[in-house]
Motif scaffolding. Sequence first.
Motif, PDB file in Angstrom:
ATOM      1  N   UNK A 166      81.793   4.532  71.127  1.00 13.15           N
ATOM      2  CA  UNK A 166      81.495   5.015  69.768  1.00 13.15           C
ATOM      3  C   UNK A 166      79.993   4.991  69.491  1.00 13.15           C
ATOM      4  N   UNK A 167      79.298   3.981  70.003  1.00 14.68           N
ATOM      5  CA  UNK A 167      77.838   3.938  69.841  1.00 14.68           C
ATOM      6  C   UNK A 167      77.166   5.107  70.555  1.00 14.68           C
ATOM      7  N   UNK A 168      77.654   5.429  71.741  1.00 15.72           N
ATOM      8  CA  UNK A 168      77.112   6.574  72.473  1.00 15.72           C
ATOM      9  C   UNK A 168      77.398   7.854  71.695  1.00 15.72           C
ATOM     10  N   UNK A 169      78.601   7.961  71.135  1.00 21.05           N
ATOM     11  CA  UNK A 169      78.950   9.148  70.339  1.00 21.05           C
ATOM     12  C   UNK A 169      78.009   9.282  69.133  1.00 21.05           C
ATOM     13  N   UNK A 170      77.753   8.187  68.453  1.00 19.88           N
ATOM     14  CA  UNK A 170      76.834   8.205  67.303  1.00 19.88           C
ATOM     15  C   UNK A 170      75.437   8.600  67.761  1.00 19.88           C
ATOM     16  N   UNK A 171      74.998   8.045  68.889  1.00 20.78           N
ATOM     17  CA  UNK A 171      73.692   8.388  69.454  1.00 20.78           C
ATOM     18  C   UNK A 171      73.612   9.889  69.746  1.00 20.78           C
ATOM     19  N   UNK A 172      74.678  10.449  70.302  1.00 20.79           N
ATOM     20  CA  UNK A 172      74.711  11.886  70.592  1.00 20.79           C
ATOM     21  C   UNK A 172      74.678  12.700  69.297  1.00 20.79           C
ATOM     22  N   UNK A 173      75.395  12.248  68.270  1.00 23.90           N
ATOM     23  CA  UNK A 173      75.362  12.939  66.980  1.00 23.90           C
ATOM     24  C   UNK A 173      73.958  12.910  66.376  1.00 23.90           C
ATOM     25  N   UNK A 174      73.279  11.773  66.490  1.00 24.56           N
ATOM     26  CA  UNK A 174      71.907  11.663  65.970  1.00 24.56           C
ATOM     27  C   UNK A 174      70.965  12.600  66.714  1.00 24.56           C
ATOM     28  N   UNK A 175      71.077  12.635  68.044  1.00 19.84           N
ATOM     29  CA  UNK A 175      70.237  13.538  68.834  1.00 19.84           C
ATOM     30  C   UNK A 175      70.543  14.994  68.491  1.00 19.84           C
ATOM     31  N   UNK A 176      71.817  15.321  68.340  1.00 16.82           N
ATOM     32  CA  UNK A 176      72.210  16.684  67.974  1.00 16.82           C
ATOM     33  C   UNK A 176      71.666  17.073  66.615  1.00 16.82           C
ATOM     34  N   UNK A 177      71.741  16.156  65.659  1.00 11.77           N
ATOM     35  CA  UNK A 177      71.221  16.423  64.315  1.00 11.77           C
ATOM     36  C   UNK A 177      69.715  16.618  64.330  1.00 11.77           C
ATOM     37  N   UNK A 178      69.013  15.770  65.074  1.00 10.02           N
ATOM     38  CA  UNK A 178      67.556  15.894  65.159  1.00 10.02           C
ATOM     39  C   UNK A 178      67.166  17.237  65.773  1.00 10.02           C
ATOM     40  N   UNK A 179      67.851  17.631  66.833  1.00  5.40           N
ATOM     41  CA  UNK A 179      67.529  18.911  67.466  1.00  5.40           C
ATOM     42  C   UNK A 179      67.894  20.096  66.582  1.00  5.40           C
ATOM     43  N   UNK A 180      68.949  19.959  65.791  1.00  4.50           N
ATOM     44  CA  UNK A 180      69.294  21.035  64.862  1.00  4.50           C
ATOM     45  C   UNK A 180      68.206  21.197  63.805  1.00  4.50           C
ATOM     46  N   UNK A 181      67.660  20.085  63.333  1.00  8.34           N
ATOM     47  CA  UNK A 181      66.537  20.151  62.384  1.00  8.34           C
ATOM     48  C   UNK A 181      65.315  20.796  63.032  1.00  8.34           C
ATOM     49  N   UNK A 182      65.057  20.459  64.288  1.00  3.49           N
ATOM     50  CA  UNK A 182      63.930  21.076  65.006  1.00  3.49           C
ATOM     51  C   UNK A 182      64.165  22.583  65.152  1.00  3.49           C
ATOM     52  N   UNK A 183      65.409  22.971  65.439  1.00  6.12           N
ATOM     53  CA  UNK A 183      65.745  24.393  65.556  1.00  6.12           C
ATOM     54  C   UNK A 183      65.417  25.131  64.267  1.00  6.12           C
ATOM     55  N   UNK A 184      65.885  24.585  63.137  1.00  2.00           N
ATOM     56  CA  UNK A 184      65.625  25.238  61.852  1.00  2.00           C
ATOM     57  C   UNK A 184      64.138  25.225  61.511  1.00  2.00           C
ATOM     58  N   UNK A 185      63.453  24.152  61.892  1.00  5.40           N
ATOM     59  CA  UNK A 185      62.009  24.093  61.670  1.00  5.40           C
ATOM     60  C   UNK A 185      61.284  25.166  62.454  1.00  5.40           C
ATOM     61  N   UNK A 186      61.689  25.375  63.707  1.00  2.26           N
ATOM     62  CA  UNK A 186      61.067  26.413  64.538  1.00  2.26           C
ATOM     63  C   UNK A 186      61.346  27.793  63.947  1.00  2.26           C
ATOM     64  N   UNK A 187      62.577  28.022  63.491  1.00  2.00           N
ATOM     65  CA  UNK A 187      62.909  29.315  62.898  1.00  2.00           C
ATOM     66  C   UNK A 187      62.143  29.545  61.593  1.00  2.00           C
ATOM     67  N   UNK A 188      61.847  28.483  60.886  1.00  2.00           N
ATOM     68  CA  UNK A 188      61.075  28.578  59.648  1.00  2.00           C
ATOM     69  C   UNK A 188      59.688  29.166  59.904  1.00  2.00           C
ATOM     70  N   UNK A 189      59.128  28.894  61.067  1.00  2.00           N
ATOM     71  CA  UNK A 189      57.778  29.349  61.379  1.00  2.00           C
ATOM     72  C   UNK A 189      57.717  30.763  61.954  1.00  2.00           C
TER      73      UNK A 189
END
Length: 160
Positions: A15-38
Amino acid sequence: MTATRKSHEPPRALMLIAIFKFLKGSALLLVTFGALHFLHRDIAAEIAHWVDLLRIDPHNHYILWLMEKLTKVDETKLREFSVGTFFYSALFFTEGTGLALHKRWAEYLTIISTSSLLPVEIYQIYAAPSIPKFVVLLVNLAVVAYLVYELRRTRSTGHG
């Protein structure tokens, strides 16, 4: 009844690994939207605006380095970067979901995807060593080692 229920619950580490993966996925999704913003914007002007707004010294070594790097980014590179970060975000969300649901395929997927990037991480440490890079490598090694252990354990006990 409790013993039966516990045998079907995913281990805490999973479950900790799953949470870690969710956090990494969320961070990368924010980076994706940030890149598209530019897209269709002057990136250097945007950074200069934020530097001014946040009252950061515009002559700061890191800000100058960032500005130099960003002047080389065109819309094609920005699109490619956003597609790549979106792909990895989807992969991390898939791994996290599968691990949270205690699916064997997710354990295999996580082992394969995490292991495939270990040589790149090792090379990055060799090229420019840093503590954060070393910590990321150790975490990823621990994830792979644990999942391999878990797969072997559940195969030998017949669970999973």
